[in-house]
Design a protein around this motif. Structure first.
Motif, PDB file in Angstrom:
ATOM      1  N   GLU A  20     -19.426 -50.797  -9.831  1.00 25.63           N
ATOM      2  CA  GLU A  20     -20.372 -51.463  -9.035  1.00 25.63           C
ATOM      3  C   GLU A  20     -21.757 -51.388  -9.208  1.00 25.63           C
ATOM      4  O   GLU A  20     -22.152 -50.008  -9.180  1.00 25.63           O
ATOM      5  CB  GLU A  20     -19.786 -51.509  -7.707  1.00 25.63           C
ATOM      6  CG  GLU A  20     -20.663 -52.465  -6.778  1.00 25.63           C
ATOM      7  CD  GLU A  20     -20.114 -52.392  -5.148  1.00 25.63           C
ATOM      8  OE1 GLU A  20     -19.658 -53.445  -4.661  1.00 25.63           O
ATOM      9  OE2 GLU A  20     -19.772 -51.158  -4.659  1.00 25.63           O
ATOM     10  N   ASP A  21     -22.687 -52.364  -9.280  1.00 25.83           N
ATOM     11  CA  ASP A  21     -23.811 -52.126  -9.466  1.00 25.83           C
ATOM     12  C   ASP A  21     -24.702 -52.338  -8.228  1.00 25.83           C
ATOM     13  O   ASP A  21     -24.517 -53.469  -7.717  1.00 25.83           O
ATOM     14  CB  ASP A  21     -24.365 -53.348 -10.408  1.00 25.83           C
ATOM     15  CG  ASP A  21     -26.066 -53.270 -10.620  1.00 25.83           C
ATOM     16  OD1 ASP A  21     -26.680 -52.398 -10.206  1.00 25.83           O
ATOM     17  OD2 ASP A  21     -26.544 -53.952 -11.505  1.00 25.83           O
ATOM     18  N   TRP A  22     -25.546 -51.414  -7.838  1.00 27.05           N
ATOM     19  CA  TRP A  22     -25.899 -51.542  -6.202  1.00 27.05           C
ATOM     20  C   TRP A  22     -27.430 -51.683  -6.452  1.00 27.05           C
ATOM     21  O   TRP A  22     -28.086 -51.979  -5.293  1.00 27.05           O
ATOM     22  CB  TRP A  22     -25.903 -50.199  -5.667  1.00 27.05           C
ATOM     23  CG  TRP A  22     -24.417 -49.791  -5.114  1.00 27.05           C
ATOM     24  CD1 TRP A  22     -23.359 -50.477  -5.316  1.00 27.05           C
ATOM     25  CD2 TRP A  22     -24.210 -48.310  -4.881  1.00 27.05           C
ATOM     26  NE1 TRP A  22     -22.266 -49.661  -5.053  1.00 27.05           N
ATOM     27  CE2 TRP A  22     -22.967 -48.320  -4.815  1.00 27.05           C
ATOM     28  CE3 TRP A  22     -24.755 -47.026  -4.817  1.00 27.05           C
ATOM     29  CZ2 TRP A  22     -22.138 -47.198  -4.204  1.00 27.05           C
ATOM     30  CZ3 TRP A  22     -24.281 -46.134  -4.217  1.00 27.05           C
ATOM     31  CH2 TRP A  22     -22.929 -46.002  -3.760  1.00 27.05           C
ATOM     32  N   THR A  23     -27.891 -52.300  -7.497  1.00 30.52           N
ATOM     33  CA  THR A  23     -29.211 -52.383  -7.699  1.00 30.52           C
ATOM     34  C   THR A  23     -29.924 -53.576  -6.663  1.00 30.52           C
ATOM     35  O   THR A  23     -31.109 -53.395  -6.044  1.00 30.52           O
ATOM     36  CB  THR A  23     -29.629 -52.932  -9.113  1.00 30.52           C
ATOM     37  OG1 THR A  23     -29.195 -52.013  -9.913  1.00 30.52           O
ATOM     38  CG2 THR A  23     -31.146 -53.083  -9.374  1.00 30.52           C
ATOM     39  N   GLN A  24     -29.190 -54.511  -6.467  1.00 33.60           N
ATOM     40  CA  GLN A  24     -29.673 -55.448  -5.376  1.00 33.60           C
ATOM     41  C   GLN A  24     -28.917 -55.276  -3.986  1.00 33.60           C
ATOM     42  O   GLN A  24     -29.263 -56.463  -3.251  1.00 33.60           O
ATOM     43  CB  GLN A  24     -29.361 -56.966  -5.915  1.00 33.60           C
ATOM     44  CG  GLN A  24     -30.370 -57.085  -7.322  1.00 33.60           C
ATOM     45  CD  GLN A  24     -31.696 -57.073  -7.030  1.00 33.60           C
ATOM     46  OE1 GLN A  24     -32.321 -57.395  -5.786  1.00 33.60           O
ATOM     47  NE2 GLN A  24     -32.731 -56.908  -8.079  1.00 33.60           N
ATOM     48  N   LEU A  25     -28.355 -54.268  -3.770  1.00 31.02           N
ATOM     49  CA  LEU A  25     -27.489 -54.458  -2.395  1.00 31.02           C
ATOM     50  C   LEU A  25     -28.062 -53.692  -1.364  1.00 31.02           C
ATOM     51  O   LEU A  25     -27.657 -53.552  -0.203  1.00 31.02           O
ATOM     52  CB  LEU A  25     -26.035 -53.822  -2.784  1.00 31.02           C
ATOM     53  CG  LEU A  25     -25.133 -54.350  -3.759  1.00 31.02           C
ATOM     54  CD1 LEU A  25     -23.840 -53.760  -3.729  1.00 31.02           C
ATOM     55  CD2 LEU A  25     -25.107 -55.867  -3.148  1.00 31.02           C
ATOM     56  N   SER A  26     -29.308 -53.362  -1.559  1.00 31.66           N
ATOM     57  CA  SER A  26     -30.060 -52.741  -0.300  1.00 31.66           C
ATOM     58  C   SER A  26     -31.630 -52.977  -0.607  1.00 31.66           C
ATOM     59  O   SER A  26     -31.977 -53.459  -1.579  1.00 31.66           O
ATOM     60  CB  SER A  26     -29.768 -51.379   0.094  1.00 31.66           C
ATOM     61  OG  SER A  26     -30.177 -50.662   1.344  1.00 31.66           O
ATOM     62  N   ASP A  27     -32.365 -52.299   0.253  1.00 33.40           N
ATOM     63  CA  ASP A  27     -33.832 -52.554   0.364  1.00 33.40           C
ATOM     64  C   ASP A  27     -34.771 -52.172  -0.861  1.00 33.40           C
ATOM     65  O   ASP A  27     -35.822 -52.288  -1.041  1.00 33.40           O
ATOM     66  CB  ASP A  27     -34.495 -52.207   1.624  1.00 33.40           C
ATOM     67  CG  ASP A  27     -34.016 -52.835   2.933  1.00 33.40           C
ATOM     68  OD1 ASP A  27     -34.064 -54.081   2.794  1.00 33.40           O
ATOM     69  OD2 ASP A  27     -33.777 -52.280   3.915  1.00 33.40           O
ATOM     70  N   HIS A  28     -34.108 -51.286  -1.699  1.00 32.32           N
ATOM     71  CA  HIS A  28     -34.737 -50.905  -2.914  1.00 32.32           C
ATOM     72  C   HIS A  28     -34.732 -52.096  -4.097  1.00 32.32           C
ATOM     73  O   HIS A  28     -35.850 -52.266  -4.721  1.00 32.32           O
ATOM     74  CB  HIS A  28     -33.918 -49.923  -3.775  1.00 32.32           C
ATOM     75  CG  HIS A  28     -32.708 -50.007  -3.947  1.00 32.32           C
ATOM     76  ND1 HIS A  28     -31.802 -49.777  -2.934  1.00 32.32           N
ATOM     77  CD2 HIS A  28     -31.771 -50.284  -4.940  1.00 32.32           C
ATOM     78  CE1 HIS A  28     -30.351 -50.196  -3.240  1.00 32.32           C
ATOM     79  NE2 HIS A  28     -30.596 -50.435  -4.656  1.00 32.32           N
ATOM     80  N   GLY A  29     -33.747 -53.004  -3.739  1.00 30.84           N
ATOM     81  CA  GLY A  29     -33.961 -54.408  -4.736  1.00 30.84           C
ATOM     82  C   GLY A  29     -35.172 -55.032  -4.998  1.00 30.84           C
ATOM     83  O   GLY A  29     -35.511 -55.133  -6.021  1.00 30.84           O
ATOM     84  N   PRO A  30     -35.899 -55.385  -3.859  1.00 29.60           N
ATOM     85  CA  PRO A  30     -37.371 -56.033  -3.796  1.00 29.60           C
ATOM     86  C   PRO A  30     -38.339 -55.294  -4.645  1.00 29.60           C
ATOM     87  O   PRO A  30     -39.059 -55.814  -5.235  1.00 29.60           O
ATOM     88  CB  PRO A  30     -37.453 -56.525  -2.447  1.00 29.60           C
ATOM     89  CG  PRO A  30     -36.176 -56.504  -1.773  1.00 29.60           C
ATOM     90  CD  PRO A  30     -35.360 -55.641  -2.148  1.00 29.60           C
ATOM     91  N   PHE A  31     -38.090 -53.919  -4.372  1.00 27.59           N
ATOM     92  CA  PHE A  31     -39.223 -53.108  -4.991  1.00 27.59           C
ATOM     93  C   PHE A  31     -38.790 -53.062  -6.567  1.00 27.59           C
ATOM     94  O   PHE A  31     -39.917 -53.078  -7.292  1.00 27.59           O
ATOM     95  CB  PHE A  31     -39.023 -51.616  -4.659  1.00 27.59           C
ATOM     96  CG  PHE A  31     -39.589 -51.480  -3.185  1.00 27.59           C
ATOM     97  CD1 PHE A  31     -40.911 -51.003  -2.876  1.00 27.59           C
ATOM     98  CD2 PHE A  31     -38.768 -51.799  -1.936  1.00 27.59           C
ATOM     99  CE1 PHE A  31     -41.527 -50.876  -1.583  1.00 27.59           C
ATOM    100  CE2 PHE A  31     -39.248 -51.689  -0.804  1.00 27.59           C
ATOM    101  CZ  PHE A  31     -40.687 -51.148  -0.547  1.00 27.59           C
ATOM    102  N   HIS A  32     -37.393 -52.947  -6.834  1.00 32.01           N
ATOM    103  CA  HIS A  32     -37.052 -53.124  -8.154  1.00 32.01           C
ATOM    104  C   HIS A  32     -37.702 -54.467  -8.956  1.00 32.01           C
ATOM    105  O   HIS A  32     -38.224 -54.432 -10.125  1.00 32.01           O
ATOM    106  CB  HIS A  32     -35.615 -52.813  -8.375  1.00 32.01           C
ATOM    107  CG  HIS A  32     -35.243 -53.021  -9.840  1.00 32.01           C
ATOM    108  ND1 HIS A  32     -35.453 -52.182 -10.824  1.00 32.01           N
ATOM    109  CD2 HIS A  32     -34.323 -54.141 -10.223  1.00 32.01           C
ATOM    110  CE1 HIS A  32     -35.041 -52.822 -11.957  1.00 32.01           C
ATOM    111  NE2 HIS A  32     -34.124 -53.825 -11.525  1.00 32.01           N
TER     112      HIS A  32
END
Length: 328
Positions: free
Chosen positions: A265-277
Motif C-alpha cells: 500500500e502507498d501511503w503518500t497521500q493518506l496523511s498530512d505529509h501528502g500536501p507537502f509532497h
C-alpha cells in the motif's frame, strides 16, 4: 490516518521486499539507545487527548474547541512562540462537502464548518536556515450514534509525540527554525495541511523537510515505517544513523505506487505529509501499519503499548535532532 481504499495485496518478491520495505533488523546495544522523552508525561498527554472531555475531537465540535484550548496551553508551556494568523491559531473554514455533520444534533453541522490548526515556532540558532516542520493531526471521528471514538493511536499518539518534541527543543534550541503544527481536519481530506501549505505562513521554498506523525503508539512487531525515502533517497542514511540509537525497528516503504511495490500500500497521500509532497517538499512520515482498532471505538489508551510508544517517541525526537544537525 485517513481511511484508504485498499487494493488486493499482491505477493511480494524478495527483491521488492528488500527495496521497498528494507528493515534494519539489528538491535542497537543497550548503551547506545537514546532516551529524550518524559514517558510518564507522554502517557498522560495521550490519555488526556483520548479522554471523553474532548469528545473524540471531531472537527468543529465543542470537543475540538476544548482540545484546541488545551494545546494552546501546552504550546505556551513548551516555550513556543505563536506561529499562526491569530496567535497560535490558524483558523480556516471547511466547505459543506468537507464537513461531516454529526447525527447527534442539527446545530453541530454549522459549527463543523470552522476549524483551526495550532501552530508554534522554536527559533533556530541559525535563523537564516530553512524550516523543519513537524506535524500531527489533532482531529478524529468524534461521537457517532452515541458512541465515542477516542482515537488514542489515531492520532492522539502523534500529537503527544509532537508535544514531547516541542518540549525537547524548547530546552535544547535547534540549529534550524522549527514549526510545530497540530493540524485540524485531516480526517475530512487533509484540510488542515492544505490550509497551512497554501498560506503565507509557510513559503514552500523555505521548508527543509516536513516530518509527519500519525499513529505511532503500538506495533506487535516492534517496528515503525518511515515513508518518504523513495522520493528523497538522501534521507535513508540519516534514518539508518537514527536506527543505531533506537530500540524500535525502522522500516522504509509505503511510499511508492503499488504497481512498483508488488502491491504494498502507498501511503503518500493518506496523511498530512501528502500536501507537502504535492508542493515539492521532502517529507518523512512516521507511522505504524493499520491495526484492528483503526477508525473504531476500540482505539483506546489501554490498547497502546507504553514501551513501544516511549521507544518510538525517543526515536522520533532523535530523528528530528539528526535532521536538524545534518540537513542544510
Amino acid at each position: 490516518m485517513t481511511q484508504p481504499v485498499r487494493a488486493p495485496l499482491l505477493a511480494l518478491g524478495v527483491a521488492t521486499l528488500f527495496v521497498q520495505a528494507f528493515l534494519w533488523a539489528q538491535a542497537p546495544a543497550a548503551d547506545t539507545v537514546v532516551h529524550r522523552v518524559d514517558r510518564a508525561r507522554l502517557i498522560r498527554d495521550v490519555t488526556t487527548l483520548a479522554s471523553p472531555a474532548f469528545e473524540g475531537r471531531r472537527t468543529g465540535t465543542p470537543g475540538a474547541l476544548n482540545v484546541r484550548r488545551w494545546l494552546l496551553d501546552e504550546f505556551r508551556g513548551a516555550g513556543l512562540t505563536p506561529g499562526g494568523t491569530d496567535g497560535f491559531l490558524q483558523p480556516f473554514t471547511l466547505t459543506p462537502r468537507d464537513s461531516d455533520p454529526s447525527p447527534e444534533s442539527g446545530s453541530s453541522a454549522q459549527v463543523g464548518r470552522s476549524a483551526a490548526n495550532v501552530i508554534g515556532l522554536a527559533p533556530g540558532r541559525e535563523r537564516q536556515r530553512k524550516l523543519l516542520v513537524i506535524t500531527a493531526h489533532h482531529d478524529h471521528l468524534g461521537i457517532r450514534d452515541g458512541v465515542l471514538y477516542p482515537g488514542a493511536d489515531d492520532n492522539a499518539s502523534g500529537v503527544a509525540v509532537l508535544l514531547a518534541a516541542a518540549r525537547y527543543f524548547g530546552r535544547n534550541p535547534p540549529r534550524h527554525p522549527m514549526m510545530f503544527a497540530a493540524l485540524d481536519a485531516e480526517e475530512v481530506g487533509l484540510r488542515g495541511a492544505r490550509a497551512l501549505i497554501d498560506s503565507p505562513l509557510l513559503p514552500r521554498n523555505g521548508i527543509a523537510i516536513a516530518i509527519n506523525l500519525d499513529m505511532v503508539s503500538r506495533s506487535a512487531a516492534n517496528e515503525i515505517f518511515a515513508a518518504g525515502t523513495y522520493y528523497t533517497p538522501w534521507l535513508a542514511p540519516l534514518l539508518q544513523d537514527v536506527q543505531r540509537r533506537s530500540a524500535v525497528r525502522i522500516r522504509l516503504g509505503h511510499d511508492r505506487p503499488a504497481d512498483r511495490a508488488g502491491g504494498l500500500e502507498d501511503w503518500t497521500q493518506l496523511s498530512d505529509h501528502g500536501p507537502f509532497h504535492e508542493g515539492g517538499v521532502p517529507f518523512v512520515y512516521f507511522g505504524v501499519e493499520d491495526h484492528g482498532d483503526h477508525h473504531k471505538a476500540s482505539d483506546t489508551v489501554d490498547r497502546i503499548d507504553p514501551r513501544f510508544f516511549g521507544d518510538t517517541a525517543d526515536m522520533i525526537v532523535d530523528a528530528v535532532r539528526t535532521f536538524d544537525t545534518r540537513v542544510d
